[in-house]
Design an enzyme around this catalytic site. Structure first.
Site, PDB file in Angstrom:
ATOM      1  N   GLY A 191      92.006  18.204 -21.024  1.00 26.52           N
ATOM      2  CA  GLY A 191      91.479  19.628 -21.299  1.00 26.52           C
ATOM      3  C   GLY A 191      89.970  19.610 -21.335  1.00 26.52           C
ATOM      4  O   GLY A 191      89.392  18.507 -21.599  1.00 26.52           O
ATOM      5  N   GLY A 244      86.716  21.416 -23.150  1.00 27.36           N
ATOM      6  CA  GLY A 244      86.094  22.233 -24.318  1.00 27.36           C
ATOM      7  C   GLY A 244      84.888  22.796 -24.071  1.00 27.36           C
ATOM      8  O   GLY A 244      84.193  22.564 -23.045  1.00 27.36           O
ATOM      9  N   ASP A 297      87.497  28.065 -34.648  1.00 28.83           N
ATOM     10  CA  ASP A 297      87.726  28.301 -33.258  1.00 28.83           C
ATOM     11  C   ASP A 297      89.071  28.488 -32.925  1.00 28.83           C
ATOM     12  O   ASP A 297      89.497  27.491 -32.124  1.00 28.83           O
ATOM     13  CB  ASP A 297      86.932  27.537 -32.259  1.00 28.83           C
ATOM     14  CG  ASP A 297      86.934  27.973 -30.914  1.00 28.83           C
ATOM     15  OD1 ASP A 297      87.240  29.417 -30.682  1.00 28.83           O
ATOM     16  OD2 ASP A 297      86.227  27.317 -30.016  1.00 28.83           O
TER      17      ASP A 297
END
Lengths: 246, 306
Positions: free
Chosen positions: B31, B33, B141
């Site tokens: 992933g 970020g 977050d």
């Protein structure tokens, strides 16, 4: 910490070069960040390179964004610049202590404490951000988004533990001789501010450089008030001392 | 703001840490970020996750958070290694190695396994947040992308870049999950901030299109928690928890532990009452409880596993 955040959509066309003005700001200890706002297309090659150069001369960051990203960009830029300002100061200290300037050069296990200090100072130090808004004709449809970004920034700054203030200027001024106009003096909240830019007259010129200089002056005035104050205080002490010394 | 981070590591390439000489074989990108990339890597026979940062100071403050979490957790170690690597471009990049969380993202888990898992997964997520809150942290977050779910609704939080000590300004957030964005309160890190995001996350899972449309059509000054509530009230899947969501959006829970308690009580009451208007996923839960003879017994047992 002092910052100027310039929001513009094109090239300056009158007066002193904004790059020179930004370099002046930096020499006064003010970082200049620049956000270039895009329409459908872009700000043009000339505008883009000017925006980048203003930020470089002003020791700040520059970004090109569309209106939807404006709030987030303004908020992140301000935060990043705070960290960088503190980081530079801490690195200066490190240079004296360790004989080398960068945190990257430290082994990872030694970075933790340094960064903890940077984070702590970044959160607690006083911060002033002067927002300088290009209000030339082409910016008119974007002012609502700009105002929203300013409110959003205030919200983020209010969450800091340190004292945070913003002021807002736009340029060009409506009268001749005014390079920019103050819309909002230093404040730490926007409670009761209905509209930051009430019935703005959009003019054609873009005196970005002179406007930056005027904001630098505004910062300097604030300091002068302070130094006037301290000079007066010193004089008083001197007077008292004089009585004793004779 | 991540445009400057262009590092790409190829599958099969081996990375050696500059200081501690740890060797990691790159498997694939997991992933990206706000401030770095996460790769799945292999060290000896172990699968681990490697987060590479664009900025040393940024990544280090995340590492500082993880370190203090490690101290507080005592059992599960999170952080395996911290070092720098040389990218293919010759530049140095900081990285850290953490536990690899096997699982899928929250949204795809519910799509695959069925919406009847939602109440349990949500409860487990509240449990995770409660642990953080108890230790003095706020996740910051919280969003669908940062919640991984493994078998049987086991939940893990990923991307600790937003984790903030209580009382400070939230370090990283995403607009639609942000309390300030909805004019629902400050951006100071308090447990209520996470619970607000949690409520938006529930809405995002059930009504992603309506939530997205709302952000497009509302003027900034008109964004409000009541607009969010309206979506929740009109969504059959959220009806059973709409009262809970309202309390979370209004900041009425002291922390996630209290929120989890209320969530659990809500499930319990609905199941035992067996109301006719009960949605599918609650019926599923009721059936499970029935298998365990007494519904209340079932919940007691479930309590033990949580």
């Amino acid at each position: 910490m002092k910052q100027i955040l310039l929001i513009t959509d094109g090239c300056s066309n009158v007066g002193l070069s904004p790059v020179v003005a930004a370099a002046h700001a930096k020499s006064e200890g003010i970082n200049v960040n620049v956000v270039g706002v895009l329409d459908q297309g872009d700000v043009g090659e000339l505008g883009a390179s000017e925006i980048e150069e203003i930020a470089r001369a002003g020791g700040g960051l520059s970004r090109m964004v569309n209106m939807r990203q404006l709030s987030q960009t303004v908020q992140m830029m301000t935060r990043k610049t705070v960290v960088q300002t503190i980081q530079l100061a801490v690195q200066k200290e490190l240079k004296q202590v360790l004989g080398n300037g960068s945190i990257e050069a430290l082994p990872p296990e030694k970075r933790g404490e340094v960064v903890r200090v940077i984070d702590e100072l970044g959160e607690t130090s006083g911060l002033k951000v002067a927002l300088l808004i290009d209000a030339s004709a082409s910016m008119k449809p974007k002012l609502a988004a700009v105002e929203e970004a300013i409110r959003d920034l205030m919200l983020s700054l209010q969450a800091r533990q340190g004292k945070s203030e913003i002021s807002v200027f736009h340029f060009p001024g409506s009268r001749h001789g005014d390079d920019c106009v103050m819309d909002l003096a230093w404040t730490s909240h926007l409670n009761g501010v209905q509209s930051i830019f009430p019935k703005l007259q959009m003019a054609g010129t873009t005196p970005t450089g002179p406007a930056i200089m005027q904001v630098v002056d505004y910062y300097r005035q604030g300091q002068n008030d302070m130094s006037d104050y301290s000079r007066r205080a010193r004089n008083e002490t001197d007077g008292m001392m004089g009585d004793y010394v004779v | 703001m991540t445009t400057s981070f262009k590092l790409e590591l190829r599958r099969g390439s081996v990375v050696v840490g500059k200081w501690r000489m740890g060797r990691y074989r790159i498997e694939r990108l997991l992933g990206e970020g706000a401030n770095g990339k996460v790769y799945l890597v292999q060290r000896d026979r172990d699968w681990l996750a490697m987060k590479i940062g664009a900025d040393t100071v940024d990544l280090q403050s995340e590492i500082n958070v993880l370190k203090s979490l490690d101290k507080q957790r005592s059992l599960e170690t999170f952080l395996y290694d911290v070092d720098d690597l040389y990218g293919p471009d010759g530049r140095e990049y900081p990285f850290y190695i953490m536990r690899y969380v096997r699982g899928t993202t929250l949204a795809s888990y519910l799509k695959q396994q069925g919406p009847e898992w939602f109440p349990l997964v949500a409860l487990n997520l509240l449990g995770k947040l409660a642990k953080l809150h108890k230790a003095g942290w706020v996740f910051g977050d919280l969003k669908v992308e940062n919640v991984m779910v493994a078998d049987y609704g086991h939940v893990e939080l990923v991307d600790y870049g937003g984790v903030t000590a209580k009382g400070k300004s939230v370090r990283q957030f995403t607009e639609i999950y942000d309390r300030g964005y909805w004019n629902g309160g400050s951006r100071s890190a308090d447990p209520g901030y996470d619970l607000f995001s949690f409520a938006v996350l529930c809405i995002q899972l059930h009504e992603p299109k309506r939530l997205h449309a709302l952000t497009k059509e509302l003027l900034p000054q008109n964004r409000s928690t009541s607009e969010l509530m309206e979506i929740a009230d009109n969504c059959p899947g959220l009806k059973p928890v709409s009262g809970w969501l309202k309390r979370a959006l209004m900041g009425e829970f002291a922390d996630a532990a209290e929120g989890a308690e209320a969530w659990r009580a809500l499930m319990h009451r609905r199941v035992t009452r067996n109301s006719p208007g009960m949605p599918g996923w609650l019926k599923g839960l009721a059936a499970t409880s029935g298998l365990l003879l007494a519904a209340s017994m079932g919940w007691l047992l479930l309590d033990l596993f949580l």
